[in-house]
Design a protein around this motif. Structure first.
Motif, PDB file in Angstrom:
ATOM      1  N   ASP A   1      32.231 -34.388  -2.650  1.00 52.90           N
ATOM      2  CA  ASP A   1      31.877 -33.018  -2.266  1.00 52.90           C
ATOM      3  C   ASP A   1      32.611 -32.572  -1.012  1.00 52.90           C
ATOM      4  O   ASP A   1      32.861 -33.380  -0.119  1.00 52.90           O
ATOM      5  CB  ASP A   1      30.367 -32.934  -1.995  1.00 52.90           C
ATOM      6  CG  ASP A   1      29.651 -32.270  -3.138  1.00 52.90           C
ATOM      7  OD1 ASP A   1      30.031 -31.130  -3.467  1.00 52.90           O
ATOM      8  OD2 ASP A   1      28.729 -32.890  -3.708  1.00 52.90           O
TER       9      ASP A   1
ATOM     10  N   LYS B   1      25.881 -26.385  -0.188  1.00 49.82           N
ATOM     11  CA  LYS B   1      26.638 -27.459  -0.846  1.00 49.82           C
ATOM     12  C   LYS B   1      27.030 -26.927  -2.226  1.00 49.82           C
ATOM     13  O   LYS B   1      26.455 -25.936  -2.692  1.00 49.82           O
ATOM     14  CB  LYS B   1      25.788 -28.738  -0.955  1.00 49.82           C
ATOM     15  CG  LYS B   1      24.527 -28.580  -1.785  1.00 49.82           C
ATOM     16  CD  LYS B   1      23.734 -29.862  -1.911  1.00 49.82           C
ATOM     17  CE  LYS B   1      22.506 -29.634  -2.779  1.00 49.82           C
ATOM     18  NZ  LYS B   1      21.694 -30.818  -2.992  1.00 49.82           N
TER      19      LYS B   1
ATOM     20  N   THR C   1      26.470 -21.775  -4.249  1.00 47.04           N
ATOM     21  CA  THR C   1      26.986 -22.647  -3.188  1.00 47.04           C
ATOM     22  C   THR C   1      26.623 -22.076  -1.816  1.00 47.04           C
ATOM     23  O   THR C   1      26.248 -22.814  -0.906  1.00 47.04           O
ATOM     24  CB  THR C   1      28.522 -22.762  -3.337  1.00 47.04           C
ATOM     25  OG1 THR C   1      28.783 -23.317  -4.625  1.00 47.04           O
ATOM     26  CG2 THR C   1      29.133 -23.648  -2.264  1.00 47.04           C
TER      27      THR C   1
ATOM     28  N   THR D   1      32.280 -31.507   4.600  1.00 50.41           N
ATOM     29  CA  THR D   1      31.672 -32.841   4.593  1.00 50.41           C
ATOM     30  C   THR D   1      32.372 -33.741   5.619  1.00 50.41           C
ATOM     31  O   THR D   1      33.487 -33.465   6.049  1.00 50.41           O
ATOM     32  CB  THR D   1      31.754 -33.468   3.184  1.00 50.41           C
ATOM     33  OG1 THR D   1      33.057 -33.233   2.661  1.00 50.41           O
ATOM     34  CG2 THR D   1      30.732 -32.875   2.258  1.00 50.41           C
TER      35      THR D   1
ATOM     36  N   ASP E   1      28.623 -37.947  -0.474  1.00 52.65           N
ATOM     37  CA  ASP E   1      29.675 -36.926  -0.577  1.00 52.65           C
ATOM     38  C   ASP E   1      31.083 -37.519  -0.682  1.00 52.65           C
ATOM     39  O   ASP E   1      32.037 -36.788  -0.919  1.00 52.65           O
ATOM     40  CB  ASP E   1      29.625 -36.001   0.660  1.00 52.65           C
ATOM     41  CG  ASP E   1      28.367 -35.131   0.666  1.00 52.65           C
ATOM     42  OD1 ASP E   1      27.812 -34.892  -0.412  1.00 52.65           O
ATOM     43  OD2 ASP E   1      27.946 -34.696   1.761  1.00 52.65           O
TER      44      ASP E   1
ATOM     45  N   TYR F   1      31.502 -29.685   0.767  1.00 53.51           N
ATOM     46  CA  TYR F   1      30.587 -28.983   1.671  1.00 53.51           C
ATOM     47  C   TYR F   1      29.200 -29.598   1.665  1.00 53.51           C
ATOM     48  O   TYR F   1      28.711 -30.051   0.630  1.00 53.51           O
ATOM     49  CB  TYR F   1      30.475 -27.495   1.297  1.00 53.51           C
ATOM     50  CG  TYR F   1      31.745 -26.768   1.629  1.00 53.51           C
ATOM     51  CD1 TYR F   1      31.997 -26.319   2.930  1.00 53.51           C
ATOM     52  CD2 TYR F   1      32.722 -26.574   0.653  1.00 53.51           C
ATOM     53  CE1 TYR F   1      33.193 -25.696   3.248  1.00 53.51           C
ATOM     54  CE2 TYR F   1      33.925 -25.952   0.961  1.00 53.51           C
ATOM     55  CZ  TYR F   1      34.147 -25.519   2.262  1.00 53.51           C
ATOM     56  OH  TYR F   1      35.334 -24.921   2.571  1.00 53.51           O
ATOM     57  N   ARG F   2      28.586 -29.598   2.825  1.00 50.00           N
ATOM     58  CA  ARG F   2      27.214 -30.114   2.982  1.00 50.00           C
ATOM     59  C   ARG F   2      26.601 -29.369   4.161  1.00 50.00           C
ATOM     60  O   ARG F   2      27.222 -29.234   5.197  1.00 50.00           O
ATOM     61  CB  ARG F   2      27.280 -31.616   3.260  1.00 50.00           C
ATOM     62  CG  ARG F   2      25.980 -32.268   3.576  1.00 50.00           C
ATOM     63  CD  ARG F   2      25.032 -32.331   2.406  1.00 50.00           C
ATOM     64  NE  ARG F   2      25.409 -33.296   1.385  1.00 50.00           N
ATOM     65  CZ  ARG F   2      24.632 -33.568   0.331  1.00 50.00           C
ATOM     66  NH1 ARG F   2      23.466 -32.984   0.176  1.00 50.00           N
ATOM     67  NH2 ARG F   2      25.047 -34.439  -0.581  1.00 50.00           N
TER      68      ARG F   2
END
Ligand code: GRG
Length: 318
Positions: free
Chosen positions: A115, A259, A254, A123, A108, A117-118
């Motif tokens: 990224d 994510k 999403t 993240t 990420d 978001y996770r």
């Protein structure tokens, strides 16, 4: 026997005989719920807070952020399938989730997939900054190996050593690292072939899933032949898993994925759907699951968890 109980004719046509007990279908939902709870508790205990709090907090933030816990569950299931116990494989199951989590943290990072978001949360680098996120990943990776070596009980030193070697190979340049390097190098390359894509998926994703099953089986006392056979099961589900991941990146949202969806198109990444189309990709994933399940035939009903987990991989929505 009451009138409500089933009657069967005996050979002489006079008496009654007992029917074999009906085998209840395997309840994957209940199985996953129970195993996920076991894994959550074990992970929380495996990595308590310590000094320096910043890095431990960052490690725990991502490790305990949820997720399907598929990797540890596969490890426990493989160990039990070959006659081992959950306890024998639990430290390695936790280590596999630590390694998986570190790979997500690094994946990420702005220098990789960048990224925000996770697992439905910001993240690691968004919360703790890039330097701490890199170090949190490093900390998780190192601790995974320490934890297998120090916390495994009831398994011979030889088998623990073999499990550690399997983990090392799966995460290094012959596994995840190699897959990620080729993946990054292929970004934006319209000439990426199916062969290269398969290399990426087999190394970036399937290698760790394979290690889950082969470490579990090794710790449970399996022969080399059985470890290899279960490895084939895992390579096939690993490839199918990534094909489904590619499909979900296009077809899901999403919110559902937790994510960012649509990342592959944005990054002009070659994927199974971009090379084969959605329907053919789905067919390929189903074929792989059939191949994986064929490897389980000799184990009969004992392989119900691994068989159901294979089906779950193609049916999953996130
Ligand atoms: C391992 C030393 C080392 C470095 C890491 C960044 C990197 C090298 C590799 C990338 C590996 C990677 C992120 C592969 C993708 C695997 C994948 C499909 C992840 C999603 O797995 P799920 O759906 O996620 O099981 P949850 O959140 O449910 O655990």
């Amino acid at each position: 026997m009451t009138s409500l109980e089933p009657m069967t004719r005996t050979a002489d046509g006079l008496g009654t005989a007992e029917l074999p007990p009906a085998i209840a279908p395997f309840d994957l939902k209940a199985y996953l719920k129970e195993r996920q709870a076991t894994v959550e508790t074990a992970l929380d205990r495996a990595l308590p807070m310590a000094y320096p709090e910043t890095v431990y907090d960052a490690m725990r933030y991502s490790l305990l952020a949820g997720g399907k816990r598929l990797r540890p569950i596969l490890c426990l299931a493989a160990c039990e399938l070959v006659g081992g116990t959950q306890a024998q494989a639990l430290p390695t199951a936790c280590a596999l989730e630590m390694i998986h989590t570190m790979s997500l943290i690094h994946d990420d990072l702005p220098s990789m997939d960048n990224d925000d978001y996770r697992r439905g949360k910001l993240t690691n680098h968004k919360v703790y900054g890039e330097s701490v996120a890199i170090l949190a990943g490093d900390g998780l990776l190192a601790y995974a190996f320490e934890y297998v070596a120090t916390a495994t009980e009831g398994v011979s030193a030889d088998r623990v050593l073999r499990a550690i070697a399997i983990l090392g190979k799966a995460v290094g340049a012959a596994g995840l690292v190699g897959g990620q390097v080729v993946d990054l190098a292929s970004e934006g390359n319209p000439d990426t072939t199916l062969e290269t894509l398969e290399y990426i998926h087999l190394h970036k994703t399937a290698a760790l899933l394979e290690a889950c099953v082969t470490t579990g089986a090794t710790l449970g006392g399996a022969s080399d032949r059985v470890v290899e056979q279960l490895g084939q099961y895992a390579r096939a589900i690993g490839l199918a898993f990534q094909i489904i991941d590619d499909i979900l990146d296009i077809t899901s949202t999403t919110e559902v994925l937790g994510k960012s969806a649509g990342k592959d198109l944005d990054a002009q990444k070659a994927t199974y759907p971009s090379l084969l189309g959605l329907e053919e990709s789905r067919d390929r994933a189903r074929q792989l699951i059939d191949q994986a399940k064929a490897q389980l035939e000799e184990f009969g009903d004992a392989a119900a968890p691994l068989s159901a987990l294979a089906d779950y991989i193609v049916a999953r929505q996130h």
